[in-house]
Design a protein around this motif. Structure first.
Motif, PDB file in Angstrom:
ATOM      1  N   TYR A 288      -6.929   5.622  -5.029  1.00 38.74           N
ATOM      2  CA  TYR A 288      -6.232   4.348  -4.853  1.00 38.74           C
ATOM      3  C   TYR A 288      -5.393   4.375  -3.579  1.00 38.74           C
ATOM      4  O   TYR A 288      -5.360   3.403  -2.816  1.00 38.74           O
ATOM      5  CB  TYR A 288      -5.351   4.057  -6.053  1.00 38.74           C
ATOM      6  N   HIS A 289      -4.711   5.494  -3.351  1.00 41.89           N
ATOM      7  CA  HIS A 289      -3.899   5.582  -2.129  1.00 41.89           C
ATOM      8  C   HIS A 289      -4.763   5.461  -0.883  1.00 41.89           C
ATOM      9  O   HIS A 289      -4.436   4.725   0.048  1.00 41.89           O
ATOM     10  CB  HIS A 289      -3.123   6.895  -2.064  1.00 41.89           C
ATOM     11  N   LEU A 290      -5.877   6.175  -0.841  1.00 39.81           N
ATOM     12  CA  LEU A 290      -6.747   6.128   0.337  1.00 39.81           C
ATOM     13  C   LEU A 290      -7.326   4.732   0.538  1.00 39.81           C
ATOM     14  O   LEU A 290      -7.379   4.225   1.662  1.00 39.81           O
ATOM     15  CB  LEU A 290      -7.868   7.165   0.197  1.00 39.81           C
ATOM     16  N   VAL A 291      -7.748   4.101  -0.546  1.00 38.70           N
ATOM     17  CA  VAL A 291      -8.327   2.758  -0.450  1.00 38.70           C
ATOM     18  C   VAL A 291      -7.286   1.733   0.001  1.00 38.70           C
ATOM     19  O   VAL A 291      -7.604   0.773   0.699  1.00 38.70           O
ATOM     20  CB  VAL A 291      -8.938   2.348  -1.815  1.00 38.70           C
ATOM     21  N   SER A 292      -6.032   1.955  -0.360  1.00 39.71           N
ATOM     22  CA  SER A 292      -4.993   0.977  -0.027  1.00 39.71           C
ATOM     23  C   SER A 292      -4.620   1.000   1.445  1.00 39.71           C
ATOM     24  O   SER A 292      -3.942   0.090   1.935  1.00 39.71           O
ATOM     25  CB  SER A 292      -3.740   1.234  -0.874  1.00 39.71           C
ATOM     26  N   GLN A 293      -5.056   2.009   2.188  1.00 34.97           N
ATOM     27  CA  GLN A 293      -4.655   2.134   3.587  1.00 34.97           C
ATOM     28  C   GLN A 293      -5.406   1.196   4.520  1.00 34.97           C
ATOM     29  O   GLN A 293      -4.840   0.644   5.462  1.00 34.97           O
ATOM     30  CB  GLN A 293      -4.829   3.579   4.060  1.00 34.97           C
ATOM     31  N   HIS A 294      -6.718   1.044   4.301  1.00 39.23           N
ATOM     32  CA  HIS A 294      -7.537   0.214   5.193  1.00 39.23           C
ATOM     33  C   HIS A 294      -8.898  -0.004   4.546  1.00 39.23           C
ATOM     34  O   HIS A 294      -9.234   0.641   3.554  1.00 39.23           O
ATOM     35  CB  HIS A 294      -7.714   0.874   6.570  1.00 39.23           C
ATOM     36  N   HIS A 295      -9.692  -0.907   5.128  1.00 36.26           N
ATOM     37  CA  HIS A 295     -11.042  -1.076   4.597  1.00 36.26           C
ATOM     38  C   HIS A 295     -11.960   0.004   5.180  1.00 36.26           C
ATOM     39  O   HIS A 295     -11.749   0.491   6.296  1.00 36.26           O
ATOM     40  CB  HIS A 295     -11.586  -2.489   4.838  1.00 36.26           C
ATOM     41  N   TYR A 296     -12.983   0.365   4.406  1.00 39.25           N
ATOM     42  CA  TYR A 296     -13.825   1.514   4.752  1.00 39.25           C
ATOM     43  C   TYR A 296     -15.150   1.052   5.361  1.00 39.25           C
ATOM     44  O   TYR A 296     -16.199   1.076   4.736  1.00 39.25           O
ATOM     45  CB  TYR A 296     -14.014   2.414   3.530  1.00 39.25           C
TER      46      TYR A 296
END
Length: 335
Positions: A288-296
């Motif tokens: 969740y933290h990684l996804v919340s940073q930016h779009h992939y």
């Protein structure tokens, strides 16, 4: 990490690179919160959470009442309602601007420069007049090497949160040569996207997309006012526990937000896309933290020709650190 007053921590905080912590919060609506707006209850019960941040979490679909996602900030709480959400407390330290370094230079030959554009770096100057965008930073890097690239310019653009191969030319003639290849669709473009859901093995999306709406910054499918767009997709990996797919995207056209809109259209929105995507409730705190940073979305590879040459060369961009981290987590049997 500060105390959360009457909010309850549901799990251990997850440390991240910036020194901040992911917090999972649970609030039980008792007498003092009955009839209170959702956003105001979040602010009152969570130390350090601003009303703007609370509203943003609600808009992003990150807030649940009684295990049901709620997107209405004015929703009034009833006695016994269980409110849960996850967020990263604001870091009071001023974020360091993104820079271009030696490792970001992928190709430098015959007046063509290819960089691995970092996540969060605008391709060009924003409406806010941001000094930190691609061209001045690349110029500054080469100035430290004794090269003055006075006429350096972009041949195309990538969204701010999209990383990967970005081409620049040292002269107007070289830029025109590269732009002609994009316009004539002779450049071969390959992107990688991390998406929600199990994507099909192979699929194609064709539709007509509008230009970006200046009011909300989005495009939409419109048979009447849109322009033709086309992308071929291949699922490369599927991560069953998290319900996510790694998808290869090969766009034929180059409309604004094309890949993001196409994947949202087939209900495989790009992870972390706050415009066309959605928050995924199944993710662990680390994911969740990684996804919340930016779009992939990552511009993985470009094939193009240099001026005066007919043979195509290939430039490939390695994944950024956040990509490496999330794929490692997704491949883990424990995730």
């Amino acid at each position: 990490m500060g105390r959360l007053y009457s909010a309850k921590m549901l799990c251990k905080p997850v440390a991240i690179e910036t020194g901040r912590y992911m917090q999972t919060v649970e609030i039980l609506a008792k007498r003092g919160l009955v009839g209170k707006r959702l956003d105001l209850a979040m602010v009152e019960e969570t130390k350090g959470l601003s009303r703007r941040k609370a509203k943003s979490l609600i808009d992003d679909g990150s807030v649940f009442v009684n295990d049901q996602r709620v997107r209405i900030a004015s929703r009034q709480l009833s006695f016994g309602d269980r409110l849960t959400f996850r967020y990263v407390p604001d870091n009071k330290k001023k974020p360091q601007p993104v820079q271009i370094s030696e490792r970001d230079i992928l190709f430098d030959q015959a007046g063509v420069i290819a960089i691995n554009k970092p996540v969060g770096l605008p391709s060009q100057e924003t409406k806010k007049g941001d000094r930190f965008h691609v061209v001045p930073l690349v110029k500054r890097f080469f100035q430290t090497k004794g090269r003055d690239l006075e006429h350096l310019a972009l041949a195309h653009r990538l969204d701010k949160e999209t990383s990967g191969v970005l081409l620049l030319g040292e002269t107007p003639e070289i830029v025109a040569h590269l732009m002609d290849q994009f316009r004539e669709k002779t450049i071969e473009k390959t992107y990688h996207a991390l998406c929600y859901g199990k994507a099909q093995d192979e699929f194609e999306v064709r539709c007509r997309l509008t230009a970006i709406n200046p009011k909300n910054g989005t495009v939409k499918v419109s048979q009447k006012s849109g322009k033709d767009s086309q992308t071929f997709f291949t699922r490369k990996e599927y991560y069953q526990k998290s319900g996510m797919s790694l998808v290869e995207c090969r766009p034929v056209t180059g409309r604004s937000h094309q890949l993001r809109a196409h994947l949202a259209k087939v209900r495989n929105p790009i992870a972390g896309d706050k415009v066309y995507g959605d928050t995924h409730p199944k993710l662990s705190d680390e994911l969740y933290h990684l996804v919340s940073q930016h779009h992939y979305l990552h511009a993985r590879l470009l094939k193009f020709t240099l001026p005066g040459q007919s043979k195509k060369l290939q430039v490939k961009a390695p994944y950024p650190k956040t990509w490496q981290s999330i794929i490692e987590l997704l491949r883990s049997p424990l995730t």
